[in-house]
Design a protein around this motif. Structure first.
Motif, short mmCIF file in Angstrom:
data_model
loop_
_atom_site.label_atom_id
_atom_site.label_comp_id
_atom_site.label_asym_id
_atom_site.label_seq_id
_atom_site.Cartn_x
_atom_site.Cartn_y
_atom_site.Cartn_z
N ALA A 2 0.82 -1.21 0.00
CA ALA A 2 0.00 0.00 0.00
C ALA A 2 0.86 1.27 0.00
O ALA A 2 0.55 2.24 -0.69
CB ALA A 2 -0.93 -0.01 1.22
N LYS A 3 1.94 1.25 0.75
CA LYS A 3 2.83 2.41 0.86
C LYS A 3 3.37 2.83 -0.50
O LYS A 3 3.51 4.03 -0.79
CB LYS A 3 3.98 2.10 1.82
CG LYS A 3 5.00 3.22 1.98
CD LYS A 3 6.10 2.81 2.95
CE LYS A 3 7.15 3.90 3.09
NZ LYS A 3 8.24 3.49 4.04
N TYR A 4 3.68 1.84 -1.35
CA TYR A 4 4.29 2.13 -2.65
C TYR A 4 3.32 1.96 -3.81
O TYR A 4 3.75 1.88 -4.96
CB TYR A 4 5.53 1.25 -2.84
CG TYR A 4 6.66 1.65 -1.91
CD1 TYR A 4 7.52 2.70 -2.22
CD2 TYR A 4 6.84 0.99 -0.69
CE1 TYR A 4 8.54 3.07 -1.35
CE2 TYR A 4 7.86 1.36 0.18
CZ TYR A 4 8.69 2.40 -0.15
OH TYR A 4 9.71 2.79 0.72
N ASN A 5 2.02 1.92 -3.50
CA ASN A 5 0.99 1.83 -4.54
C ASN A 5 1.25 0.65 -5.48
O ASN A 5 1.11 0.76 -6.70
CB ASN A 5 0.90 3.13 -5.35
CG ASN A 5 -0.32 3.15 -6.25
OD1 ASN A 5 -1.37 2.62 -5.89
ND2 ASN A 5 -0.19 3.73 -7.43
N ALA A 6 1.66 -0.47 -4.91
CA ALA A 6 1.90 -1.67 -5.70
C ALA A 6 0.69 -2.58 -5.66
O ALA A 6 -0.11 -2.54 -4.73
CB ALA A 6 3.12 -2.41 -5.16
#
Length: 305
Positions: free
Chosen positions: A113-117
């Protein structure tokens, strides 16, 4: 079907040697060959890499992005290495993977979620249940609540029912098809679905592997499969996927594959009356469907029975 090329993984002697020597050429050639063959994304499997994980992942990501421009599917159990790769990717990455094991479920979804993966979520805890209901239960009770908790939308999640080999674990094969079918009904929008397709043919004689996983791909697509980690250079697989996606019935084999797709989608058995058993190609497909449905016990010589 969204195709993730499977060849860049640390279990390969060629890849392992290239990593150890920091030799870009073999890695880059594998990346180029798979993309030219039609891969939509590429697997980057570096294994645990406990000592040099971040540096190895950074080197792999940079090496591949020098020559190809496709999303990368980062596969490692080393969270520091995973984050190092996520910081370097140019396109939206795919994180491979979380499961319902407490440590993975706690740590991996927030990182994705942090890296929009996108996130691959395995429908397993400490073990893989046989029954489709149990695998869907893991998704509903463990995976989805945690993924939603960290703010990931379902259309960024790739649920993996886990494909096991028809050789020795045959009972899992039809259950994975039903797991895909059920997973596409559990939310609105539903999660995406993904499999490691080649796994179904692990331990099978090389000459039969493509036939088995290509037939299985048709059946899984009929149940709602969206993506797969595959041998992107397999011409039969690519052609059979094309046939069912375009509903190309211009050949007898094409007609049979479309019929197989339709019968699987309708949760029905393939009508043997639609199969010309005098045609070796059609007979091979029909016999392969029977082992994948666990109706006939698998043996290495099943095509000769």
């Amino acid at each position: 079907m969204f195709k993730i090329g499977e060849e860049i993984q640390v279990i390969s002697t060629k890849v392992r040697k290239a990593i150890a020597q920091r030799n870009k050429d073999p890695i880059q050639q594998l990346a180029i060959d798979q993309v030219e063959a039609g891969a939509d994304a590429l697997e980057v499997n570096i294994g645990p890499q406990k000592k040099q994980g971040p540096e190895v992942m950074e080197w792999m990501v940079d090496t591949m992005q020098e020559v190809v421009d496709v999303p990368l599917c980062l596969d490692t159990t080393n969270l520091a290495a995973m984050e190092a790769g996520l910081k370097r990717v140019k396109q939206q990455a795919i994180v491979n993977s979380t499961s319902a094991e407490p440590d993975r479920l706690r740590d991996v979804p927030p990182l994705a979620a942090k890296y929009n993966a996108k996130l691959i979520a395995l429908t397993m805890g400490k073990s893989i249940p046989v029954e489709a209901d149990a695998r869907v239960g893991i998704a509903l009770e463990h995976l989805m609540p945690r993924i939603l908790e960290v703010g990931m939308p379902m259309d960024q999640v790739l649920m993996d029912p886990l494909i096991l080999t028809v050789s020795g674990m045959q009972e899992y094969c039809p259950e994975a098809i039903e797991t895909i079918r059920f997973l596409k009904q559990i939310s609105d929008p539903p999660p995406l679905t993904l499999v490691g397709l080649s796994n179904v043919s692990n331990g099978v004689p090389m000459e039969n592997r493509s036939l088995i996983y290509s037939t299985y791909a048709v059946m899984l697509l009929a149940a709602g499969l969206d993506a797969a980690i595959v041998d992107a250079r397999d011409t039969r697989l690519k052609e059979w996927v094309r046939i069912v996606e375009e509903r190309d019935e211009s050949t007898p084999v094409g007609q049979l594959l479309v019929n197989l797709y339709d019968s699987t989608a309708a949760m029905e058995d393939l009508d043997p009356g639609l199969v010309d058993m005098g045609d070796p190609d059609q007979a091979a497909i029909y016999k392969t469907v029977q082992i994948l449905q666990n109706k006939i016990i698998y043996a290495d010589g099943y095509l000769q029975i």
